[in-house]
Design an enzyme around this catalytic site. Structure first.
Site, PDB file in Angstrom:
ATOM      1  N   GLN A  58      13.492 -23.860   3.854  1.00 16.20           N
ATOM      2  CA  GLN A  58      12.230 -23.476   3.193  1.00 16.20           C
ATOM      3  C   GLN A  58      11.231 -24.635   3.148  1.00 16.20           C
ATOM      4  O   GLN A  58      10.040 -24.407   2.987  1.00 16.20           O
ATOM      5  CB  GLN A  58      12.518 -22.944   1.787  1.00 16.20           C
ATOM      6  CG  GLN A  58      13.186 -21.586   1.833  1.00 16.20           C
ATOM      7  CD  GLN A  58      13.613 -21.082   0.478  1.00 16.20           C
ATOM      8  OE1 GLN A  58      13.665 -21.847  -0.493  1.00 16.20           O
ATOM      9  NE2 GLN A  58      13.944 -19.814   0.395  1.00 16.20           N
ATOM     10  N   HIS A  81       0.930  -3.920  -6.574  1.00 18.90           N
ATOM     11  CA  HIS A  81      -0.134  -4.681  -5.916  1.00 18.90           C
ATOM     12  C   HIS A  81      -0.931  -3.724  -5.034  1.00 18.90           C
ATOM     13  O   HIS A  81      -0.350  -2.938  -4.284  1.00 18.90           O
ATOM     14  CB  HIS A  81       0.466  -5.802  -5.073  1.00 18.90           C
ATOM     15  CG  HIS A  81       1.112  -6.861  -5.907  1.00 18.90           C
ATOM     16  ND1 HIS A  81       1.505  -8.078  -5.405  1.00 18.90           N
ATOM     17  CD2 HIS A  81       1.417  -6.891  -7.237  1.00 18.90           C
ATOM     18  CE1 HIS A  81       2.024  -8.813  -6.380  1.00 18.90           C
ATOM     19  NE2 HIS A  81       1.997  -8.106  -7.503  1.00 18.90           N
ATOM     20  N   LYS A 126     -14.491 -12.670  -8.435  1.00 18.83           N
ATOM     21  CA  LYS A 126     -13.493 -11.629  -8.744  1.00 18.83           C
ATOM     22  C   LYS A 126     -13.414 -11.399 -10.252  1.00 18.83           C
ATOM     23  O   LYS A 126     -13.294 -10.275 -10.706  1.00 18.83           O
ATOM     24  CB  LYS A 126     -12.098 -12.058  -8.255  1.00 18.83           C
ATOM     25  CG  LYS A 126     -11.920 -12.000  -6.761  1.00 18.83           C
ATOM     26  CD  LYS A 126     -10.456 -12.075  -6.358  1.00 18.83           C
ATOM     27  CE  LYS A 126      -9.943 -13.488  -6.242  1.00 18.83           C
ATOM     28  NZ  LYS A 126      -8.661 -13.579  -5.495  1.00 18.83           N
ATOM     29  N   LYS A 165      15.402 -11.796  -4.052  1.00 21.52           N
ATOM     30  CA  LYS A 165      16.671 -12.324  -4.577  1.00 21.52           C
ATOM     31  C   LYS A 165      16.492 -12.661  -6.050  1.00 21.52           C
ATOM     32  O   LYS A 165      16.213 -13.808  -6.412  1.00 21.52           O
ATOM     33  CB  LYS A 165      17.090 -13.570  -3.805  1.00 21.52           C
ATOM     34  CG  LYS A 165      17.750 -13.249  -2.504  1.00 21.52           C
ATOM     35  CD  LYS A 165      18.781 -14.303  -2.145  1.00 21.52           C
ATOM     36  CE  LYS A 165      19.490 -13.882  -0.866  1.00 21.52           C
ATOM     37  NZ  LYS A 165      19.743 -14.948   0.041  1.00 21.52           N
ATOM     38  N   ALA A 180     -11.079  -9.283  -2.116  1.00 26.72           N
ATOM     39  CA  ALA A 180     -10.530  -8.674  -3.328  1.00 26.72           C
ATOM     40  C   ALA A 180     -11.640  -8.414  -4.347  1.00 26.72           C
ATOM     41  O   ALA A 180     -11.566  -7.450  -5.113  1.00 26.72           O
ATOM     42  CB  ALA A 180      -9.454  -9.578  -3.915  1.00 26.72           C
ATOM     43  N   TYR A 222      -5.275 -19.811  -5.934  1.00 26.57           N
ATOM     44  CA  TYR A 222      -4.546 -20.804  -5.142  1.00 26.57           C
ATOM     45  C   TYR A 222      -4.822 -22.218  -5.651  1.00 26.57           C
ATOM     46  O   TYR A 222      -5.858 -22.804  -5.315  1.00 26.57           O
ATOM     47  CB  TYR A 222      -4.945 -20.644  -3.657  1.00 26.57           C
ATOM     48  CG  TYR A 222      -4.768 -19.208  -3.244  1.00 26.57           C
ATOM     49  CD1 TYR A 222      -3.570 -18.769  -2.714  1.00 26.57           C
ATOM     50  CD2 TYR A 222      -5.774 -18.262  -3.496  1.00 26.57           C
ATOM     51  CE1 TYR A 222      -3.362 -17.429  -2.432  1.00 26.57           C
ATOM     52  CE2 TYR A 222      -5.586 -16.928  -3.214  1.00 26.57           C
ATOM     53  CZ  TYR A 222      -4.382 -16.508  -2.679  1.00 26.57           C
ATOM     54  OH  TYR A 222      -4.182 -15.183  -2.419  1.00 26.57           O
ATOM     55  N   ASP A 260      -2.410  -9.970   3.137  1.00 26.96           N
ATOM     56  CA  ASP A 260      -2.193 -10.916   4.236  1.00 26.96           C
ATOM     57  C   ASP A 260      -2.648 -10.307   5.549  1.00 26.96           C
ATOM     58  O   ASP A 260      -2.777  -9.097   5.674  1.00 26.96           O
ATOM     59  CB  ASP A 260      -0.689 -11.234   4.329  1.00 26.96           C
ATOM     60  CG  ASP A 260      -0.239 -12.133   3.189  1.00 26.96           C
ATOM     61  OD1 ASP A 260      -1.023 -13.008   2.793  1.00 26.96           O
ATOM     62  OD2 ASP A 260       0.892 -11.944   2.710  1.00 26.96           O
ATOM     63  N   GLU A 280       8.083 -10.866 -10.237  1.00 26.25           N
ATOM     64  CA  GLU A 280       7.563 -10.140  -9.069  1.00 26.25           C
ATOM     65  C   GLU A 280       8.698  -9.841  -8.098  1.00 26.25           C
ATOM     66  O   GLU A 280       9.474 -10.729  -7.758  1.00 26.25           O
ATOM     67  CB  GLU A 280       6.500 -11.005  -8.378  1.00 26.25           C
ATOM     68  CG  GLU A 280       5.981 -10.393  -7.094  1.00 26.25           C
ATOM     69  CD  GLU A 280       4.819 -11.181  -6.498  1.00 26.25           C
ATOM     70  OE1 GLU A 280       3.855 -11.500  -7.216  1.00 26.25           O
ATOM     71  OE2 GLU A 280       4.894 -11.477  -5.296  1.00 26.25           O
TER      72      GLU A 280
HETATM   73  P1  FAD Z   1      -9.714 -13.002  -1.731  1.00 26.07           P
HETATM   74  O1  FAD Z   1      -9.935 -13.263  -3.163  1.00 26.07           O
HETATM   75  O2  FAD Z   1     -10.483 -11.905  -1.108  1.00 26.07           O
HETATM   76  O3  FAD Z   1     -10.006 -14.376  -0.961  1.00 26.07           O
HETATM   77  C1  FAD Z   1      -9.677 -14.516   0.419  1.00 26.07           C
HETATM   78  C2  FAD Z   1     -10.512 -15.638   1.028  1.00 26.07           C
HETATM   79  O4  FAD Z   1     -11.880 -15.232   1.093  1.00 26.07           O
HETATM   80  C3  FAD Z   1     -10.517 -16.938   0.201  1.00 26.07           C
HETATM   81  O5  FAD Z   1     -10.563 -17.997   1.113  1.00 26.07           O
HETATM   82  C4  FAD Z   1     -11.789 -16.849  -0.625  1.00 26.07           C
HETATM   83  O6  FAD Z   1     -12.304 -18.130  -0.939  1.00 26.07           O
HETATM   84  C5  FAD Z   1     -12.709 -16.118   0.341  1.00 26.07           C
HETATM   85  N1  FAD Z   1     -13.685 -15.258  -0.357  1.00 26.07           N
HETATM   86  C6  FAD Z   1     -13.467 -14.449  -1.396  1.00 26.07           C
HETATM   87  N2  FAD Z   1     -14.585 -13.781  -1.732  1.00 26.07           N
HETATM   88  C7  FAD Z   1     -15.540 -14.173  -0.854  1.00 26.07           C
HETATM   89  C8  FAD Z   1     -16.902 -13.863  -0.668  1.00 26.07           C
HETATM   90  N3  FAD Z   1     -17.505 -12.974  -1.445  1.00 26.07           N
HETATM   91  N4  FAD Z   1     -17.584 -14.473   0.351  1.00 26.07           N
HETATM   92  C9  FAD Z   1     -16.966 -15.361   1.166  1.00 26.07           C
HETATM   93  N5  FAD Z   1     -15.660 -15.722   1.020  1.00 26.07           N
HETATM   94  C10 FAD Z   1     -14.965 -15.127   0.036  1.00 26.07           C
HETATM   95  N6  FAD Z   1      -0.349 -10.259  -0.010  1.00 26.07           N
HETATM   96  C11 FAD Z   1       0.087  -9.029   0.382  1.00 26.07           C
HETATM   97  O7  FAD Z   1      -0.146  -8.628   1.531  1.00 26.07           O
HETATM   98  N7  FAD Z   1       0.769  -8.235  -0.502  1.00 26.07           N
HETATM   99  C12 FAD Z   1       1.031  -8.606  -1.783  1.00 26.07           C
HETATM  100  O8  FAD Z   1       1.660  -7.851  -2.535  1.00 26.07           O
HETATM  101  C13 FAD Z   1       0.580  -9.899  -2.222  1.00 26.07           C
HETATM  102  N8  FAD Z   1       0.795 -10.329  -3.494  1.00 26.07           N
HETATM  103  C14 FAD Z   1       0.267 -11.534  -3.897  1.00 26.07           C
HETATM  104  C15 FAD Z   1       0.417 -11.933  -5.243  1.00 26.07           C
HETATM  105  C16 FAD Z   1      -0.141 -13.138  -5.694  1.00 26.07           C
HETATM  106  C17 FAD Z   1       0.014 -13.530  -7.144  1.00 26.07           C
HETATM  107  C18 FAD Z   1      -0.854 -13.960  -4.782  1.00 26.07           C
HETATM  108  C19 FAD Z   1      -1.452 -15.266  -5.245  1.00 26.07           C
HETATM  109  C20 FAD Z   1      -0.994 -13.581  -3.449  1.00 26.07           C
HETATM  110  C21 FAD Z   1      -0.453 -12.374  -2.990  1.00 26.07           C
HETATM  111  N9  FAD Z   1      -0.594 -11.939  -1.672  1.00 26.07           N
HETATM  112  C22 FAD Z   1      -0.132 -10.705  -1.276  1.00 26.07           C
HETATM  113  C23 FAD Z   1      -1.227 -12.809  -0.675  1.00 26.07           C
HETATM  114  C24 FAD Z   1      -2.738 -12.551  -0.534  1.00 26.07           C
HETATM  115  O9  FAD Z   1      -2.989 -11.219  -0.155  1.00 26.07           O
HETATM  116  C25 FAD Z   1      -3.258 -13.498   0.544  1.00 26.07           C
HETATM  117  O10 FAD Z   1      -3.139 -14.823   0.102  1.00 26.07           O
HETATM  118  C26 FAD Z   1      -4.657 -13.216   1.047  1.00 26.07           C
HETATM  119  O11 FAD Z   1      -4.879 -14.064   2.191  1.00 26.07           O
HETATM  120  C27 FAD Z   1      -5.769 -13.507   0.027  1.00 26.07           C
HETATM  121  O12 FAD Z   1      -5.793 -12.589  -0.974  1.00 26.07           O
HETATM  122  P2  FAD Z   1      -6.805 -12.705  -2.216  1.00 26.07           P
HETATM  123  O13 FAD Z   1      -6.725 -11.453  -2.977  1.00 26.07           O
HETATM  124  O14 FAD Z   1      -6.602 -13.964  -2.935  1.00 26.07           O
HETATM  125  O15 FAD Z   1      -8.210 -12.746  -1.382  1.00 26.07           O
END
Ligand code: FAD
Length: 310
Positions: free
Chosen positions: A238, A94, A191, A298, A144, A171, A126, A18
């Site tokens: 870090q 992404h 999801k 990096k 998501a 996570y 985020d 990534e």
């Molecule tokens: P979700 O799956 O939507 O979950 C978010 C929170 O909501 C969780 O606490 C979950 O338990 C809760 N939740 C989910 N569905 C429901 C529901 N139906 N009802 C109630 N609660 C619910 N961030 C960026 O901005 N850009 C990136 O390119 C990026 N790349 C990433 C790549 C990886 C591999 C990972 C693991 C993370 C990445 N992130 C990125 C970070 C990510 O966007 C954040 O961690 C964000 O806060 C959660 O994203 P998610 O898609 O896991 O969210």
């Protein structure tokens, strides 16, 4: 090729990489030079992260404010195009919910189809700086799972011949907003049920967290492949920064070792490399389908680990 196909045909664990789009001002050639050394390992694809636009409000003479877009990084679409052209490699952009309406995301996906991209990661995204809780755009997606559901619905309604292979995030130590790991895994299952093909995890530094997460996913009926995400620590700072930024733990043993050498940059770098190499070897011996490396701008940080493990 779709990542799901690679996963179903593989006979040994593969490498997943990534990268983060570079800051503006960095040239295409510098980006290519940064990524080029990774080609030695024949990665089947490269993930490209997406960062939400930020806005600045500047005061005007009449007391009102004007809104200005502040985009610090080159767009992921531009980065994907450079990788496709220069390395003839699959890219996995992404796609994030944050900051976009459903229509804007649909149009972004059309661009990806046009570019011949068949794989995406679907994420909520985020929060922006200063935001405590994620807020969806009016007409956008809150989770998501809603994004994955909308992509699959669109593909069905338009009877598209090609559907995206969709990866999602997870996570092992729980997403920071979830009340407990069980609820978080139930949300993860939503999801998967919405149509995601595989999972990539947040970075972690204790493999026990990953194994117990993987077991819980199986118990919850999550059957898609789960790819662990790793990042080698490279500086003593870090130890403080990563837990704050990603809501993860760093084991006592690793913390103590890094802090004991906090004034020796080279030693800290070496400790981070050795820890990550040991994690990687252990994961491979526990039958993971692939290992996802967060290069975070990096690429050179992961090369030694990959060379020792793949
Ligand atoms: P979700 O799956 O939507 O979950 C978010 C929170 O909501 C969780 O606490 C979950 O338990 C809760 N939740 C989910 N569905 C429901 C529901 N139906 N009802 C109630 N609660 C619910 N961030 C960026 O901005 N850009 C990136 O390119 C990026 N790349 C990433 C790549 C990886 C591999 C990972 C693991 C993370 C990445 N992130 C990125 C970070 C990510 O966007 C954040 O961690 C964000 O806060 C959660 O994203 P998610 O898609 O896991 O969210």
């Amino acid at each position: 090729m779709k990542i799901s196909e690679i996963l179903s045909k593989q006979d040994k664990a593969f490498l997943s990489l990534e990268i983060v789009p570079p800051l503006k001002g960095i040239t295409k050639d510098e980006l290519i030079r940064n990524i080029a050394p990774l080609m030695e390992f024949n990665p089947p694809y490269i993930n490209v992260t997406n960062h939400r636009d930020e806005f600045e409000f500047r005061p005007l003479e009449d007391g009102s404010y004007s809104r200005h877009l502040v985009r610090r990084r080159v767009s992921e679409t531009a980065v994907c195009s450079v990788i496709q052209d220069n390395f003839k490699l699959e890219v996995v952009p992404h796609v994030i919910c944050g900051g976009y309406t459903a229509d804007e995301i649909r149009s972004q996906l059309e661009d990806f189809r046009f570019m011949g991209i068949g794989n995406i990661m679907a994420l909520r995204g985020d929060c922006i700086a200063g935001e405590k809780r994620f807020t969806a755009m009016p007409g956008g997606f809150r989770y998501a799972s809603e994004l994955v559901e909308a992509i699959r619905r669109d593909e069905r309604e338009r009877e598209l011949q090609e559907s995206f292979c969709i990866g999602i995030g997870a996570y092992p130590e729980k997403h920071f907003e979830a009340p407990n790991i069980e609820t978080d895994i139930l949300n993860l299952k939503k999801k998967v049920d919405a149509g995601a093909d595989y999972i990539i995890t947040q970075m972690f530094f204790d493999n026990k967290d990953f194994y117990s997460f993987r077991d819980r996913c199986l118990e919850a009926g999550i059957k898609v492949p789960i790819i662990p995400g790793l990042k080698p620590l490279s500086t003593a700072n870090q130890i403080g920064q990563l837990p704050e930024a990603f809501s993860i733990n760093i084991p006592v043993e690793l913390t103590d070792e890094m802090m004991a050498h906090a004034n020796d940059k080279q030693a800290c770098y070496q400790i981070g490399q050795e820890w990550c190499t040991a994690q990687c070897k252990d994961l491979l011996s526990h039958g993971v389908p692939a290992i996802h490396f967060y290069t975070m701008g990096k690429a050179s940080n992961v090369i030694k680990v990959i060379r020792e493990c793949f």
